[in-house]
Write a protein that holds these residues in place. Structure first.
Motif, short mmCIF file in Angstrom:
data_model
loop_
_atom_site.label_atom_id
_atom_site.label_comp_id
_atom_site.label_asym_id
_atom_site.label_seq_id
_atom_site.Cartn_x
_atom_site.Cartn_y
_atom_site.Cartn_z
N LEU A 1 27.12 -40.60 -81.64
CA LEU A 1 25.92 -41.19 -82.22
C LEU A 1 25.61 -42.51 -81.56
O LEU A 1 24.47 -42.81 -81.21
N ILE B 1 24.04 -41.89 -78.26
CA ILE B 1 22.64 -41.52 -78.40
C ILE B 1 21.81 -42.78 -78.63
O ILE B 1 20.77 -43.01 -77.99
N GLN C 1 19.17 -45.01 -86.08
CA GLN C 1 20.24 -44.07 -85.72
C GLN C 1 21.58 -44.63 -86.14
O GLN C 1 22.35 -44.00 -86.85
N TYR D 1 22.81 -42.74 -89.38
CA TYR D 1 23.85 -41.78 -89.00
C TYR D 1 25.22 -42.39 -89.12
O TYR D 1 26.00 -42.11 -90.03
N SER E 1 20.91 -33.79 -73.04
CA SER E 1 20.73 -33.31 -74.43
C SER E 1 20.99 -31.81 -74.50
O SER E 1 21.60 -31.33 -75.45
N GLU F 1 25.08 -31.40 -86.72
CA GLU F 1 24.51 -32.74 -86.52
C GLU F 1 24.41 -33.04 -85.03
O GLU F 1 23.43 -33.62 -84.55
N ASN G 1 21.11 -34.17 -83.02
CA ASN G 1 21.01 -35.37 -82.17
C ASN G 1 20.55 -35.02 -80.78
O ASN G 1 19.73 -35.75 -80.19
N ASN H 1 17.01 -34.78 -80.95
CA ASN H 1 16.41 -36.12 -81.03
C ASN H 1 16.28 -36.72 -79.65
O ASN H 1 15.22 -37.22 -79.26
#
Lengths: 184, 106, 636, 502, 507
Positions: free
Chosen positions: A37, A40, A56, A60, B17, B42, B46, B49
């Protein structure tokens, strides 16, 4: 410069993702999820989506993963699961096939199709980079103008989440209650 | 140095991605613990996203990010509901994994 | 008068209906008398019509009574019409005449039978059908009668159906006849498609007028001949007739000797013009079939011990004679024999019936003998019948047989030889029968314990009501020859009477060299008859020669056995295999589909393992395939 | 901030046009807040509120229907929501089904002693989600509607806490649902990327105005594929159907009815709209896929149904093969010809409506037979129903015959329409396959009828029919027959469902 | 067209009767019976009245009643009767009251009668409807009551048989539905509007050769199953055998005719070219059916099964006649439909009576019945002879017309088919011999003679059998014009010409 950021973030993302998949212990998996995460989020920043990056991290990493961990602790399912073998015969090969196949087609499509995106993409809405407003303002405009319906729907969505949880986490006593009598 | 000349094109992001998405998919297929399977979902979200943001940037279109914003909410809601269900089951039978839930079949 | 012709079939039909409705109420003798009345009435009607026709000039001796339109569809117009012409009237005369006599006889014979009235119901029905057959103006009406008599004979053969043999014999008769009917039906179709009509007039006109192609004519004639073989018990379809003796004796006399079995002969004569039109080999075939049948049947008759079986085979052989005549174009002669045969064969059967009646239903000749003492009248009449069939002058059989031999001689020497030899055999086996039954010493009580009569059992003469017909028939058979005496054409009463129908088709022989030495032939025939009798006497009465009764002949050349072997062997197997195919393959396929669905479901549902990860995997797989397809589309 | 901020102008919101959703929302909130703040309401009140709400929404959409029929189809709230016959017809269907489902739920919950406002609240909210799906003119909105619907359904499926199956069903549905919606979302992303917008109308414009360069379409088509995956999962098309039997069997019977009716309507209507409105220019690409899916769905659905022993499972499979029929209509609509498009879309939607009514009635009976614990759902439990409660047996027979497509029932009208549209567009093979699968499926309805009529009762105890369920079932049967006998009105109504806004 | 919508009544009345019957309470069983009887008798009476009123010599459709039903699809409630359907309708109308009056079931009389009446409505409808859609509706509806009749009141393997019947027929009609829709849709181009009106389609539409053939095939499959035509026949023995007596009678008498009638009305009338094209196949299948059915019948041990197989053979004749496309053959086919209905119906009735008395249908368990029940045997004999095709009884008229008519167009097939006549005699007489002849054993010696009611019931059949055999003219006169018209229709649209008899002149 961006290259450097991308590479680092990409590594974080991939490593984290793999971690989620291969780490037997749910807690470790959750932590590797956090790693992804973050990666990202970094990539968001790298693409001028600062607000999203923040969200995010907060939503998250902050909320969701914590929720996961909380459940893990609550239920005490932190026993590592044995990933050396798969109880389902043929599941692993199948997974590999699916994975490779999916990867193949996606990569093929992306590689052959991205240029088309460039040819098509002539900023339908206000520009991202060369706009007077800051990212967040543009976001706000978009949310409350084009996507106001969507925004409203999300609120309904959250109601669902709440109600659903309530319904599911009713006292189990309610279930054994004989017919007709009133609930506690 | 190279880092200054070579710029990562959008395709890189998209590929990344895609990879992430695939990892998530495989994860769902190979993990037995519902929680972890859920985490893998999840991951997939992501990945999407990331795609959105990249494409939005590519198209000079903010709505890419807007959509991600909604997806976050969806993800949150999904997590809540999902965890509620899992908790409900785990309460009944502790330490159950996805393969144990196969009463319904045929 | 001729307009009242329809009454002729109407009476017996009425009788049948009455029997059906209140036969039981009428009860034992009364229903019999009523039933006897009916054919007698029609006999009278026929005589009237006969007179009517006689009163007309020869060319106009034809009268059609059109009752109603039967099956009219488009170009096919079939009327329920009956025809009075010399031929049909001749047939009708002896059918009704003999029919009445036999009815009368049956009253006595069937006395006390629980199903007395039903028997007469069938008999009347039979007379009706037979009249429709002979009077029919078109093939279809004839076919109506044709099938009607078949059905009646079926009913009457299996009249005592509790005897299994009787039941089987009845079925056998019907089915065998059906094989022949196949021919008749196809012939009708052919006639319609060629001429658009089924009426004899148009068919025969077409034959005369030459609008009928020879090939069609041949096919038509032979198909009808197939039918005739069925009805008239010719090779290869003769084997049902001997079994038909399971029926009560009056039935054997009426149906299986006098009338029904001659229907085939009648049919061939009906379409004589067509036969004349057709290729010559068609007639030859018919003649030879007839000849062979005559020979085989006679040879078999030589060895039979059942009093009725002997007569049955002799009937077959006589019918063979008739076909031999037809094949040689001797139509009048054929009819001549048909009539005389009707007389003497009915006589013989009734006589044998009387014997059987007197012997308490004993049919084995080896248990008879010396009966002339106890049943003189029966014996006397039977002996007359014997002399007639043996062809001893001046009895009618002699003349009729001789005329046939004359034509056959002219036609084909080989056939003539066969005919003569058959005549010899005929005389031989009939003599044998007479001796075994009426002469020699009595065997009435030999192991008679088998059946009711025990102790010293004395056969008794039959009641008067049974004897009257015997006497009448004896007279007829004795004098029947007068119908057609060979000495000069003025004496050809029958010939002249039938001329309007037949003269074109007749193979004329007056004046030919054969006709010249007809007296020689007469002599030969007579001698042959006497020789036959002599041998028989030598063998069975004087016992100077040992009787030769080979098993082969006793078993009728094993023909029947062979047929039933084939039917019950390969035939049954084939049928069984087909019904096996039906259940296991045709239906199996259907159920197979069902099973297939089930099994494939069973396999497919394995994937529905209940494991959520399997499901996910399948979803993923499906996704990959879908995406792949679309990706491919995007590239291609 | 280097310059003046541009003044913000929000989109104009046509309140009346979206009133059905608002009504449902209001009802939901009333139930939830009221239910939470006040003690347990007397029997049937929750259901009553839910029925009234749904009814109101239905009535409102009837009024709107009039407007649409007289006027032109438009879009609402900045083009996010379509306002056309298609949307309204589906909305009406959803509301109607919702009423019926609430009725049978009432009795079910009382049998289980689990009467609670939340269930109805979720029903209503899920319905909102459904309505949004069928009328969404924007992929994102569509996605959110879909999530609203799905999340509610996950919860509802798991909501019977007495039965382990229920929870199992919930979990399976949830995991697979999340999985598939990830695919769907990815599809949205790719389409967005390759077209530059998520608005269906605009997508269509963009795609129509530029001729396709080979290879250029990759992202778009893959996006379409991923969308199709997501829809296929929701509609339960083979091979994405695997969750269906388990969830249908596990979920509480009324919820199963909900899934089979509203769930299908929403998903399939959305599928049709997206593909017909947004991607007509790529018909030749997706038609084959639809055809294949249809064939697979038809055959496998009905074949697998044959061997089941649990009635709910049987009906699950039969619902799959019915979905196949509806796809036949979509396939017919995917030929470049406005007439065929119209007939095809109308046929599918009509089928959806009639099927939802039939299936709710069917599950209504099943849930009555299932009795306390919602457990007696095996084929043997149906035995001798004709003895226990002839009326019920007769009703069920009618409904089953309707599903089998016997004439003079609405089921036949539906099938006829679909087949006609298929024949119209010349896809005879597909029509034949559909009919064959109908024959195979008929066997399973016969099996149920056999055990109802021709086998000795399992237990003699006479079955009492509560008013609510009785009403629902009776209504379903009546509609089935009436439409079967005089479908004229309905056919008039659905004539131009294919006139989308764009 | 007359004021009183008699045809509509013919369809509606039984349906109403079914409704009434199902509404009467269980406690009043005698009322149930009464109501059923009244409605069916009324229907029968109306059908007979229609027969009387039917103008002999009219080729077109009479008593037509046409009301728009589903205008959106060009579907209308369109009924009419012509010479081809006339007697089938009458047969239906007459048969049902007989069955209802003559045969009682032992349990659940109420639903039984209700289903029976519903069945009557369906059958009437399918014989009367002139609208493809309407026809299909009735054609399908018939399955439901029949399914329940077999399944609910049949014998040992009833459920299997019923299911098989239902699915088999439904599979057939699956093709037909597609065919029907395709026909209407494709005919739209020629007609200008979407309509399922048979007459319009037949007169106005002209399909391309290939299309026509495909459509024909689609129809033919459905009808071939219904007829049934080899090799699609295997549902029939099971259904017939397991069905209750009444069911078998109806099944044999009228339901099978829906197939042959359909071939005539929809196969040939709508697709003349295709039917001319398909003749060889149809001939062959028909002839195979004739021999095959007969042979299979010969080998049956179950009397009812035997009769069932004999039906296959008989219907083979009908199909042969229908497709031979001559005046005689088609008229023969039509009249044979009725005849077979009567005689085979009667046979099933008799077999049912045997089962009632002896609780077995196995031939080898029955012996010497004629000895104990001569009258019963007599009835059986007459019916059997008619089924064998004895001249003077009804069976012969049809068979003869079919064969003689087909001889020109299908010569060698006819020659083979005629052997079927021999086989018919074989299997029936053999069965008769085994069942009725011989010495009855003690099990059979108690066999009950026909009761008054049974006697009356059977006499009706026998009367029809004999009358039709002796004087078929009135029937043929009413059938003929329609057949003529049909053939002209065919000849107008195809190169096919009826064979002209050469010898016409000499006649």
């Amino acid at each position: 410069m961006e290259l450097f950021v991308f590479v680092c973030a990409a590594v974080m993302v991939i490593v984290g993702a793999l971690g989620v998949v291969v780490r037997g212990n749910p807690v470790h998996a959750a932590l590797s999820l956090v790693l992804t995460l973050f990666g990202i989020a970094v990539l968001f920043v790298a693409q001028h989506a600062e607000f999203l990056a923040a969200v995010q991290v907060i939503v998250y990493a902050g909320a969701i993963v914590v929720l996961f961990l909380f459940v893990v602790m609550l239920l005490g399912v932190d026993r590592a699961e044995d990933l050396r073998t798969d109880s389902l015969a043929g599941q692993r090969p199948l997974a590999v096939v699916v994975g490779l196949g999916l990867l193949g087609v996606l990569v093929a499509a992306i590689v052959s199709g991205t240029d088309a995106v460039i040819t098509r993409g002539t900023g339908v809405n206000g520009a991202t980079t060369d706009s007077p407003d800051s990212n967040i303002v543009q976001l706000a405009r978009s949310v409350f103008a084009d996507y106001v319906v969507a925004f409203e729907v999300t609120s309904v969505l959250l109601v669902v989440a709440v109600v659903g949880t309530v319904l599911l986490s009713r006292r189990r006593a309610a279930d054994v209650r004989p017919e007709g009598s009133r609930p506690s | 140095m190279i880092a200054l000349v070579v710029q990562p094109t959008p395709m890189w992001y998209l590929l990344l991605s895609a990879v992430l998405f695939v990892i998530g998919t495989v994860g769902v297929l190979v993990r037995r613990n519902p929680l972890v399977m859920f985490m893998c979902i999840e991951l997939m979200l992501n990945a999407v996203n990331l795609t959105f943001v990249t494409l939005g940037r590519q198209l000079n279109d903010i709505s890419g990010q807007t959509i991600v914003f909604f997806v976050l909410v969806v993800a949150a809601a999904e997590v809540v509901v999902g965890l509620a269900i899992i908790v409900a089951i785990m309460r009944r039978r502790t330490g159950v994994n996805a393969d144990d839930l196969a009463e319904l079949k045929g | 008068m001729a307009n009242l012709l329809w009454l002729a079939p109407a009476f017996p039909l009425l009788g049948a209906v009455i029997m059906l409705l209140l036969g039981r109420r009428l009860g034992d003798p009364r229903s019999g008398w009523l039933a006897t009345l009916m054919p007698t009435a029609s006999f009278i009607v026929i005589v009237g019509v006969f007179a009517d026709l006689l009163s007309r000039p020869a060319s106009e001796r034809q009268h059609v009574v059109n009752l109603f339109a039967w099956i009219p569809v488009g170009s096919l117009q079939v009327d329920m019409a009956i025809l009075a012409d010399p031929l049909s009237i001749t047939m009708a005369l002896f059918v009704t005449g003999i029919g009445s006599l036999i009815h009368l006889y049956a009253i006595g014979y069937m006395h006390g039978d629980p199903k007395f009235s039903k028997f007469f119901l069938y008999l009347n029905l039979f007379i009706f059908s037979m009249l429709m057959l002979v009077l029919g103006e078109n093939l279809l009406v004839t076919f109506l009668g044709w099938e009607g008599v078949g059905a009646c004979s079926y009913l009457l053969i299996s009249f005592w159906h509790t005897r299994n043999s009787a039941a089987v014999a009845g079925k056998k008769a019907f089915v065998t006849n059906r094989v022949g009917d196949f021919g008749v039906m196809i012939a009708m179709f052919l006639a319609f498609s060629a001429l658009g009509s089924l009426s004899y007039s148009s068919i025969n006109e077409a034959a005369h007028g030459g609008t009928l192609a020879p090939v069609t004519a041949t096919a038509f004639a032979l198909l009808l001949f197939l039918g005739a073989c069925g009805k008239s018990a010719q090779l290869p379809l003769y084997f049902w007739l001997p079994d038909a003796m399971e029926g009560p004796t009056p039935v054997s006399a009426l149906i299986h000797a006098a009338t029904m079995v001659t229907a085939g002969v009648f049919l061939m004569i009906r379409i004589a013009p067509v036969l004349a039109m057709s290729y010559h080999w068609a007639s030859t075939i018919i003649a030879f079939v007839g000849g062979l049948t005559a020979l085989c049947a006679a040879s078999v008759a030589v060895t039979q011990n059942d009093i009725k079986k002997v007569l049955a085979y002799s009937t077959v052989s006589q019918l063979g004679y008739m076909f031999m005549a037809i094949g040689s174009g001797a139509y009048v002669a054929a009819i001549f024999l048909m009539i005389t045969h009707a007389f003497f064969k009915a006589l013989l059967f009734l006589g044998s019936g009387s014997v059987i009646h007197g012997m308490n239903h004993e049919q084995d000749m080896r248990r008879m003998g010396k009966l002339r003492l106890v049943m003189p009248i029966t014996a006397g009449t039977f002996i007359i019948g014997w002399l007639t069939i043996a062809g001893v002058p001046p009895f009618s059989g002699f003349w009729s047989k001789d005329e046939i031999l004359l034509y056959v001689y002219a036609n084909n020497r080989g056939l003539y030889a066969i005919g003569l030899f058959t005549a010899l055999l005929t005389a031989y086996y009939m003599t044998r029968q007479v001796i075994m039954v009426f002469f020699g010493e009595a065997h009435w009580n030999d192991h008679s314990n088998e059946h009711g009569a025990h102790g010293d059992f004395i056969p008794h003469e039959s009641p008067r009501i049974m004897l009257i017909p015997l006497v009448v028939l004896a007279g007829l058979s004795a004098l029947g020859g007068a119908l057609q005496l060979p000495f000069n054409t003025d004496l050809h009463f029958l010939g002249r009477w039938l001329a309007p129908v037949l003269e074109e088709s007749e193979a004329m022989h007056f004046g030919t060299q054969e006709y010249q030495n007809r007296y020689l032939l007469l002599g030969i025939a007579g001698v042959v008859a006497l020789v036959g009798i002599g041998i028989a006497v030598a063998v069975y009465a004087k016992r100077v020669i040992k009787p030769i009764e080979p098993r082969l002949l006793e078993q009728a050349w094993y023909y029947d056995a062979a047929v039933s072997r084939v039917v019950s062997g390969p035939g049954a197997t084939a049928f069984n295999s087909i019904s096996w195919v039906d259940t296991h393959i045709v239906d199996g396929a259907v159920n197979g589909v069902a099973t297939l669905v089930r099994n494939s479901a069973g396999v497919t549902r394995k994937a529905q393992s209940g494991f959520v990860r399997t499901y996910a995997a399948v979803i993923g797989l499906g996704a990959v395939l879908l995406i792949a397809w679309f990706a491919w589309r995007s590239i291609a | 901030m280097n310059s003046e901020p541009i003044p913000f102008v929000g989109p104009s919101i046509q309140w009346f046009e979206i009133s059905p959703m608002l009504a449902l929302l209001a009802g939901a909130l009333l139930l939830l807040l009221g239910g939470a703040l006040t003690p347990q309401w007397p029997r049937g009140w929750y259901a009553a509120v839910s029925c009234v709400t749904a009814g109101t929404a239905g009535v409102l959409s009837f009024f709107l229907w009039g407007d649409v029929v007289n006027g032109q189809p438009t879009t609402l709230v900045g083009g996010a929501i379509a306002f056309d016959r298609f949307a309204l017809f589906s909305t009406i269907t959803i509301c109607g089904s919702l009423v019926l489902v609430s009725l049978i739920t009432n009795d079910h919950l009382h049998r289980e002693g689990q009467d609670a406002p939340e269930v109805y609240g979720l029903y209503l909210i899920a319905a909102i989600g459904g309505i949004i799906m069928v009328s969404a003119n924007d992929l994102v909105v569509l996605f959110l509607g879909l999530e609203t619907l799905s999340l509610s359904l996950y919860v509802l499926a798991a909501s019977n806490r007495r039965r382990g199956e229920s929870e199992e069903a919930g979990l399976k549905y949830f995991i697979l649902g999340g999985f598939s919606s990830a695919f769907f979302l990815y599809g949205v992303a790719l389409v967005f990327g390759s077209v530059g917008t998520t608005n269906l109308g605009r997508i269509a414009e963009v795609l129509a105005n530029e001729q396709t360069i080979p290879g250029n379409d990759a992202l778009l088509l893959v996006g379409i594929a991923l969308l199709l995956v997501g829809f296929a999962f929701k509609v339960a098309l083979v091979p994405f159907q695997m969750w269906t039997p388990d969830v249908y069997q596990g979920a509480p019977t009324p919820v199963t009815a909900y899934l089979a009716s509203i769930g299908k309507v929403a998903a399939l209507a959305a599928l049709i709209r997206v593909f017909v409105v947004a991607f007509p220019s790529r018909m030749d690409d997706w038609r084959p896929a639809i055809t294949v899916l249809a064939v697979l769905t038809l055959l496998i659905g009905s074949v697998l149904a044959v061997v089941q022993t649990n009635v709910k499972r049987m009906l699950a499979y039969s619902s799959i093969s019915h979905a196949g029929f509806m796809l036949v209509g979509l396939e017919a609509a995917s030929h470049r010809d406005s007439l065929e498009l119209n007939t095809g879309v109308s046929a599918s939607l009509t089928y959806l409506m009639l099927y939802s009514i039939i299936v709710i009635g069917t599950f209504g009976v099943v849930s009555l037979v299932a009795g306390v614990g919602d457990s007696a759902t095996s084929l043997d439990d149906m035995r001798g129903l004709s003895k226990r409660r002839p009326v019920l047996a007769l009703g069920l027979t009618v409904l089953l015959l309707a599903q089998a497509g016997v004439p003079l029932t609405s089921g036949f009208v539906a099938k006829f329409g679909v087949i006609q549209s298929a024949v119209n567009s010349g896809s005879y093979v597909l029509a034949l396959v559909a009919m064959v699968s109908a024959v195979i499926a008929a066997f399973l309805y016969l099996r149920i009828m056999v055990s109802m009529w021709l086998s000795a009762p399992a237990n003699e105890s006479p079955l009492k029919i509560p008013i609510a369920s009785g009403l629902a079932i009776a209504f379903a049967v009546v509609v089935t027959l009436v439409v079967g006998f005089v479908p004229g009105r309905l056919l008039d109504a659905v004539r131009d469902l294919g006139q989308f806004v764009s | 067209m007359i004021a009183f919508p008699i045809l509509t009544m013919l369809v509606v009345l039984p349906a109403l009767g079914a409704l009434v019957v199902s509404l009467i309470s269980h406690s009043r069983l005698e009322w149930v019976k009464l109501a059923a009887l009244v409605t069916s008798v009324a229907t029968g009476a109306m059908s007979v009245w229609m027969l009387v009123k039917f103008p002999s010599g009219s080729a077109g459709f009479e008593f037509v009643s046409k009301h728009s039903w589903i205008s959106q699809w060009g579907i209308s409630w369109h009924l009419g009767v012509d010479g081809i359907s006339l007697f089938l309708v009458v047969l239906t109308g007459v048969l049902f009251p007989l069955v209802i009056a003559g045969i009682d079931v032992h349990h659940d009389q109420k639903p039984y009668l209700a289903w029976l009446l519903l069945l009557e409505a369906g059958v009437m409808g399918s014989f009367l409807s002139l609208d493809l859609f309407l026809f299909f509706v009735f054609f399908e509806i018939v399955l439901v009551p029949m399914y329940f009749l077999i399944g609910g009141w049949g014998y040992e393997r009833r459920v299997y048989a019923a299911t098989k019947f239902f699915l088999y027929t439904m599979a057939g009609s699956a093709f037909m539905l597609v065919g029907i829709i395709a026909t209407a849709v494709l005919a739209r181009r020629d007609i200008g509007e979407l309509t399922f009106n048979v007459i319009d389609i037949a007169e106005k539409a002209n399909f391309s050769t290939t299309t026509g053939r495909w459509l024909f095939v689609a129809f033919a499959i459905a009808f071939a199953v219904k007829v049934p035509l080899f090799p699609l026949h295997t549902w029939l023995p099971d259904a017939h055998t397991e069905a209750p007596t009444g069911g078998s009678v109806i099944l044999a008498a009228v339901l099978l005719k829906m197939g042959t009638y359909g071939l005539l009305r929809f196969g040939i009338y709508l697709f003349p070219e295709a039917s001319v094209w398909a003749r060889p196949v149809m001939y062959t299948l028909a002839v195979i059916g004739i021999l095959y059915g007969a042979i299979a019948a010969t080998m049956q041990r179950d009397l009812k099964r035997l009769v069932a197989y004999s039906s296959i053979a008989h219907l083979g004749f009908i199909v042969l006649g229908v497709f031979a496309l001559t005046h005689q053959s088609i008229s023969g086919g039509v009249i044979q439909m009725v005849n077979h209905g009567v005689s085979t119906g009667a046979l099933f009735l008799l077999v049912g009576m045997i089962y009632e008395r002896r609780h077995t249908r196995q031939i080898d368990e029955l012996r010497g019945l004629q000895h104990v029940a001569p009258i019963f045997a007599g009835f059986f004999m007459v019916v059997m002879l008619s089924s064998i095709g004895l001249p003077g009884l009804n069976g012969f008229v049809g068979e003869f017309l079919i064969l003689i008519g087909s001889f020109d167009t299908a010569r060698w097939w006819v020659v083979v088919a005629t052997t079927g006549v021999i086989l018919a005699a074989l299997y029936l007489l053999w069965a008769y011999q085994r069942v009725f002849h011989g010495e009855p054993d003690e099990a059979n010696s108690s066999f009950r003679e026909v009761s008054m009611r049974e006697g009356l019931l059977l006499s009706v059949f026998v009367a029809i059998i004999v009358f039709t055999g002796i004087y078929p003219k009135p029937i043929l006169d009413r059938i003929e014009p329609s057949v003529k018209a049909l053939l002209e229709h065919v000849e107008q649209r195809t190169t096919y010409r009826q064979p002209q008899v050469i010898g016409e002149a000499t006649k």
